[in-house]
Enzyme design. Structure first.
Site, mmCIF file in Angstrom:
data_model
loop_
_atom_site.group_PDB
_atom_site.id
_atom_site.type_symbol
_atom_site.label_atom_id
_atom_site.label_comp_id
_atom_site.label_asym_id
_atom_site.label_seq_id
_atom_site.Cartn_x
_atom_site.Cartn_y
_atom_site.Cartn_z
ATOM 1 N N HIS A 287 0.731 -1.677 0.310
ATOM 2 C CA HIS A 287 -0.119 0.069 0.273
ATOM 3 C C HIS A 287 0.801 1.284 0.132
ATOM 4 O O HIS A 287 0.693 2.029 -0.690
ATOM 5 C CB HIS A 287 -1.094 0.054 1.292
ATOM 6 N N GLU A 288 1.661 1.546 0.699
ATOM 7 C CA GLU A 288 2.770 2.203 1.007
ATOM 8 C C GLU A 288 3.600 2.642 -0.403
ATOM 9 O O GLU A 288 3.455 4.050 -0.697
ATOM 10 C CB GLU A 288 3.726 2.544 1.808
ATOM 11 N N HIS B 133 2.162 4.370 -3.174
ATOM 12 C CA HIS B 133 2.036 5.349 -3.416
ATOM 13 C C HIS B 133 2.890 6.496 -3.578
ATOM 14 O O HIS B 133 3.067 7.123 -4.635
ATOM 15 C CB HIS B 133 2.187 5.858 -1.649
#
Length: 225
Positions: A25-26, A29
């Site tokens: 998820h990170e 980004h």
């Protein structure tokens, strides 16, 4: 203490998909930010799947464990990937795309997990299935639930969640600026909401609906092939 072995078993099944879901998820980004012109995350060494670069002791380990023990939806967070939105080629659109990348990645991981479950299922139910298949099957099941929960939770339109950043990008400038002033108390508001039974029930129903819909779509696509 009588339930300690069962609890440790649950943790061992949930920990790998939870940590992987949070880290990817990170990373996404940062990957999308780099694609749109900002290399801050890359220079900070955060575009890696090495857990040591991302793990936040509370958000990645302690919080998911507490939620698991409490029987609540399991989610967490890693150290935020550093992003300088001023470097994005179109900052307002870029903020939305960078923010949406995390939750959408989790939903994609959930879909991939459903596909892998379809592949593994016949072997898991076989009379002579290898012992390792059952834990993998359970981890894939956990991965579906964890990734949907993480994706849905992060789309709640409250800063500093990703849904809040998407909302900031959609709102007119003055409204977006006013909303941004409340970012500092966003997590306090979220934790307050989690104390309300109605909010928890609604959140669990949304997570369940998205999970069921995702499974139905993937199974339907596989059935057509």
């Amino acid at each position: 203490m009588n339930n300690l072995p069962e609890f440790l078993t649950q943790v061992s099944i949930l920990a790998p998909p939870v940590i992987f879901a949070i880290i990817v998820h990170e990373v996404m980004h940062g990957v999308v930010a780099r694609m749109l012109g900002d290399e801050t995350a890359q220079r900070a060494g955060r575009l890696t799947l090495n857990p040591l670069a991302h793990v936040d002791p509370f958000g990645t380990i302690i919080l998911p464990t507490i939620l698991l023990f409490a029987g609540a939806p399991v989610f967490g967070y890693a150290k935020p990937v550093p992003i300088d939105y001023r470097n994005l080629r179109n900052p307002r659109t870029g903020i939305m795309l960078v923010a949406a990348a995390g939750p959408l990645t989790n939903l994609m991981l959930a879909a991939i997990s459903v596909l892998l479950l379809i592949v593994v299922y016949p072997y898991e139910k076989g009379a002579y299935a290898p012992a390792v298949i059952h834990p993998i099957f359970l981890m894939l099941q956990a991965s579906v639930g964890v990734n949907v929960a993480l994706g849905v939770f992060n789309l709640i339109p409250i800063l500093p969640l990703d849904g809040g950043r998407v909302l900031v990008g959609l709102l007119p400038f003055r409204a977006a600026r006013a909303l941004s002033r409340f970012e500092g108390i966003g997590f306090l508001l979220l934790f307050a909401l989690l104390y309300f039974r109605g909010f928890n029930i609604a959140l669990q129903q949304i997570i369940s609906a998205v999970t069921n819909g995702l499974v139905t779509v993937i199974v339907g696509i596989v059935g057509m092939l």
